[in-house]
Motif scaffolding. Structure first.
Motif, short mmCIF file in Angstrom:
data_model
loop_
_atom_site.label_atom_id
_atom_site.label_comp_id
_atom_site.label_asym_id
_atom_site.label_seq_id
_atom_site.Cartn_x
_atom_site.Cartn_y
_atom_site.Cartn_z
N ALA A 1 3.51 -4.13 1.45
CA ALA A 1 2.89 -5.45 1.60
C ALA A 1 1.37 -5.39 1.45
N ALA A 2 0.78 -4.22 1.73
CA ALA A 2 -0.67 -4.08 1.65
C ALA A 2 -1.18 -3.98 0.21
N GLY A 3 -0.30 -3.66 -0.74
CA GLY A 3 -0.73 -3.59 -2.13
C GLY A 3 0.11 -2.64 -2.96
N PRO A 4 -0.03 -2.74 -4.28
CA PRO A 4 0.77 -1.90 -5.18
C PRO A 4 0.27 -0.46 -5.21
N PHE A 5 1.15 0.42 -5.60
CA PHE A 5 0.79 1.82 -5.84
C PHE A 5 0.08 1.89 -7.18
N PRO A 6 -0.98 2.63 -7.34
CA PRO A 6 -1.58 3.60 -6.45
C PRO A 6 -2.75 3.06 -5.63
N GLN A 7 -3.05 1.75 -5.72
CA GLN A 7 -4.17 1.22 -4.93
C GLN A 7 -3.95 1.46 -3.44
N VAL A 8 -2.72 1.32 -2.99
CA VAL A 8 -2.35 1.65 -1.61
C VAL A 8 -1.24 2.69 -1.72
N LYS A 9 -1.55 3.92 -1.34
CA LYS A 9 -0.61 5.01 -1.60
C LYS A 9 0.50 5.14 -0.56
N GLY A 10 0.18 5.09 0.71
CA GLY A 10 1.18 5.32 1.74
C GLY A 10 0.98 6.67 2.38
N SER A 11 2.05 7.22 2.94
CA SER A 11 1.99 8.50 3.66
C SER A 11 2.40 9.64 2.73
N ARG A 12 1.50 10.59 2.57
CA ARG A 12 1.78 11.75 1.71
C ARG A 12 2.86 12.61 2.35
N ILE A 13 3.83 13.01 1.56
CA ILE A 13 4.91 13.88 2.03
C ILE A 13 4.42 15.32 1.97
N THR A 14 4.42 15.98 3.13
CA THR A 14 3.92 17.36 3.20
C THR A 14 5.01 18.35 3.58
N HIS A 15 6.16 17.88 4.00
CA HIS A 15 7.24 18.76 4.43
C HIS A 15 7.84 19.46 3.21
N ASP A 16 7.71 20.79 3.15
CA ASP A 16 8.11 21.55 1.97
C ASP A 16 9.60 21.41 1.63
N LYS A 17 10.47 21.44 2.63
CA LYS A 17 11.91 21.33 2.35
C LYS A 17 12.27 19.95 1.83
N LEU A 18 11.62 18.91 2.32
CA LEU A 18 11.86 17.57 1.80
C LEU A 18 11.38 17.47 0.36
N LYS A 19 10.20 18.01 0.07
CA LYS A 19 9.70 17.99 -1.31
C LYS A 19 10.65 18.77 -2.24
N ASP A 20 11.13 19.91 -1.80
CA ASP A 20 12.07 20.69 -2.61
C ASP A 20 13.35 19.89 -2.89
N PHE A 21 13.84 19.18 -1.88
CA PHE A 21 15.04 18.36 -2.03
C PHE A 21 14.79 17.25 -3.05
N ILE A 22 13.65 16.60 -2.96
CA ILE A 22 13.29 15.56 -3.93
C ILE A 22 13.23 16.17 -5.33
N HIS A 23 12.58 17.30 -5.47
CA HIS A 23 12.43 17.96 -6.78
C HIS A 23 13.78 18.28 -7.42
N ARG A 24 14.72 18.76 -6.62
CA ARG A 24 16.03 19.14 -7.16
C ARG A 24 16.87 17.93 -7.57
N ASN A 25 16.54 16.77 -7.03
CA ASN A 25 17.36 15.58 -7.25
C ASN A 25 16.56 14.46 -7.91
N TYR A 26 15.59 14.83 -8.74
CA TYR A 26 14.69 13.92 -9.44
C TYR A 26 15.17 13.79 -10.87
N ALA A 27 15.37 12.55 -11.32
CA ALA A 27 15.91 12.31 -12.67
C ALA A 27 15.52 10.90 -13.13
N ALA A 28 15.92 10.58 -14.35
CA ALA A 28 15.65 9.25 -14.91
C ALA A 28 16.96 8.56 -15.27
N ASP A 29 16.94 7.23 -15.19
CA ASP A 29 18.12 6.47 -15.61
C ASP A 29 18.01 6.14 -17.10
#
Length: 178
Positions: free
Chosen positions: A39-67
């Motif tokens: 609600a505060a604004g579109p990305f990247p003007q308002v980014k949000g909370s940076r994900i720093t948890h390594d296992k979560l980032k790894d999980f995102i990386h393994r399951n990242y794709a395009a439709d």
């Protein structure tokens, strides 16, 4: 894609997709964007909370794709979480190799094969690879300059606005859906 994700898709095939809650910036950092941040604004003007948890980032990386429409997503169990992109679906990390070509690796850790280089009006260097188009991480511009100076890469000019259509990706699946 993780086996646990494939199993969840089979068990719950009709979970609605999620838009606006995950974003990837030009440095390969992931951001969570809750309703307040959206609600505060579109990305990247308002980014949000940076994900720093390594296992979560790894999980995102393994399951990242395009439709099929070029919208990038993270398959989180049975739910497809579409990603807001700052500039491109990939962020390239480079490693100069004195014995050969510059090595290219994605922000997800996947090696890529260079195909072409593009420089936009903002001075950002994009590489088209066998994985698709991505931006070179700002910390790796020295290795990129070496590839250009040694003739490994020929750089062509491009307007940033042309890149998504030319390389078949969607910057904002949320805005494209609206």
């Amino acid at each position: 894609m993780d086996d646990i994700v494939k199993a969840a898709l089979k068990k719950w095939p009709n979970v609605p997709a999620c838009h606006g809650w995950l974003a990837l910036d030009a440095r390969g950092d992931w951001y969570m964007r809750d309703e307040r941040i959206q609600a505060a604004g579109p990305f990247p003007q308002v980014k949000g909370s940076r994900i720093t948890h390594d296992k979560l980032k790894d999980f995102i990386h393994r399951n990242y794709a395009a439709d099929e429409q070029g919208a990038w997503f993270f398959q989180n169990g049975p739910q497809r979480v579409y990603v807001e992109l700052e500039v491109a679906p990939w962020v390239w990390r480079l490693q100069a190799d004195p014995a050969g070509p510059v090595l290219v690796c994605s922000h997800t850790g996947v090696p890529a094969q260079f195909q072409s280089a593009w420089l936009d009006e903002h001075g950002r260097l994009f590489l088209d690879t066998d994985l698709g188009l991505g931006v070179v991480h700002t910390l790796d511009m020295e290795a990129a300059a070496q590839a250009v100076e040694t003739g490994q890469w020929q750089v062509r000019d491009v307007r940033f606005a042309e890149l998504p259509a030319r390389h078949a990706y969607v910057l904002s699946p949320q805005r494209a859906q609206a």
